[in-house]
Scaffold this active site. Sequence first.
Site, PDB file in Angstrom:
ATOM      1  N   ASP A 265      -2.066  11.218  -1.006  1.00  0.00           N
ATOM      2  CA  ASP A 265      -2.490  10.281  -2.055  1.00  0.00           C
ATOM      3  C   ASP A 265      -2.964  11.016  -3.295  1.00  0.00           C
ATOM      4  OD1 ASP A 265      -2.687   8.644   0.529  1.00  0.00           O
ATOM      5  OD2 ASP A 265      -2.868   7.169  -1.069  1.00  0.00           O
TER       6      ASP A 265
ATOM      7  N   ARG B 213       0.864  -1.168   0.000  1.00  0.00           N
ATOM      8  CA  ARG B 213       0.000   0.000   0.000  1.00  0.00           C
ATOM      9  C   ARG B 213       0.907   1.227   0.000  1.00  0.00           C
ATOM     10  NH1 ARG B 213       2.530   1.683   3.569  1.00  0.00           N
ATOM     11  NH2 ARG B 213       1.020   3.296   3.914  1.00  0.00           N
TER      12      ARG B 213
HETATM   13  O1  MRU Z   1      -4.347   3.215   2.799  1.00  0.00           O
HETATM   14  P1  MRU Z   1      -2.865   3.397   2.646  1.00  0.00           P
HETATM   15  O2  MRU Z   1      -2.076   2.722   3.708  1.00  0.00           O
HETATM   16  O3  MRU Z   1      -2.404   3.058   1.256  1.00  0.00           O
HETATM   17  O4  MRU Z   1      -2.662   4.950   2.836  1.00  0.00           O
HETATM   18  C1  MRU Z   1      -1.382   5.481   2.673  1.00  0.00           C
HETATM   19  C2  MRU Z   1      -1.302   6.916   3.014  1.00  0.00           C
HETATM   20  O5  MRU Z   1      -2.261   7.543   3.382  1.00  0.00           O
HETATM   21  C3  MRU Z   1       0.021   7.587   2.786  1.00  0.00           C
HETATM   22  O6  MRU Z   1       0.173   8.661   3.663  1.00  0.00           O
HETATM   23  C4  MRU Z   1       0.047   8.104   1.338  1.00  0.00           C
HETATM   24  O7  MRU Z   1      -0.117   7.041   0.450  1.00  0.00           O
HETATM   25  C5  MRU Z   1       1.245   8.849   1.018  1.00  0.00           C
HETATM   26  S1  MRU Z   1       2.567   7.710   0.849  1.00  0.00           S
HETATM   27  C6  MRU Z   1       4.000   8.173   0.529  1.00  0.00           C
END
Ligand code: MRU
Length: 363
Positions: free
Chosen positions: A243, A53
Amino acid sequence: MKVGAEDRRTLQPIPGEDGVDIIDQRQLPHALVLARLRTLEEVAVAIREMWLRGAPLIGVAAAYGLCFALRKDPSDASMDSAIAVLRATRPTAINLAWALAQVDSVVRPLAPAQRCDAAFAKAKALADADAEQCHAIGEHGFTLLRQLCDWKQGKPLQILTHCNAGWLATIDWGTALAPVYLAHRAGYPVHVWVDETRPRNQGASLTAWELGQEGVPHTLIADNAGGLLMQRGQVDACIVGTDRTTREGDVCNKVGTYLKALAAHEHGVPFLVAAPSSSIDWTLRSGVDIPIEERDPGELLSTTGRTANGRMETVLTAPAGTRAANPAFDVTPAKFVTRLVTERGVCEAKEKGLLSLFPERAP
Ligand code: MRU
């Protein structure tokens, strides 16, 4: 980054293009287990079910998923259907759609027989570029942290982060944690407050683990403790990832980020967002238009961890049958973001700021 004495990346192509090895993040922090992905379907499951993720990492993984589909069938129809499958896995991080578009733009003009090799070459280039961009974000962010460190006159710089925007969320280095790693490696005293990040506990299981592997001092806190710490003057800066970043500088990150930004604003704490260009959605002005992933409410009704006998188990934490809602991300308006840190430098969270670094995106 370091795991024990070894340097690792989160995703490694297998020689001969047979597949990619990823770190199965569901097993962390208890065990470092690799999973081999060889097909489009395996990549789609791994992204959807969060074996891996983090916005940049799911982008690169999706690019490899498209390669595997093209290896099997390099036709236009196969490419279209693979892109649709992969895009549907997780809707919020724009990096995923961006990475697929990058492979598409290189491969589509080619004859089917040439597509597979070109796709693998492009996926590898995206992976290498991600590691380089994250390192560049680290250097630019470190410049900001150094100023704060000077102001602290030798006392540890207190940084708060939410979710996991470290190297596990990228190919290497991370976004929000890259400046922290560079500061620590350069000998600056830093300490990180790690938000637990319910419901999936990315802070507790991933950020705490990777900071520990690098030897960065850190303390795990409940998600709701950040406001108190800021009120008491125990946080010098917040650093988070994103994201999806709009062209006017709104940022969409793991749910709970917005509340941290509000508290930081109230207490005059700099709120920094590490934003690689792959996270910028130039088509959107306002963050309210970003699709927010709704995940299985079951994630909220339970928690998963390792039992004393070494088994991973999920246990209920709410009355069975409780109705739950599980939006996975939230939007922090640009006015609460002190600075964006990109691979090209630091800017104001405004269209003008972003365009000063990315003039090719001017209308
Ligand atoms: O749901 P996830 O664990 O994929 O969420 C990840 C995040 O919110 C991170 O902060 C985001 O992807 C930025 S990563 C460098």
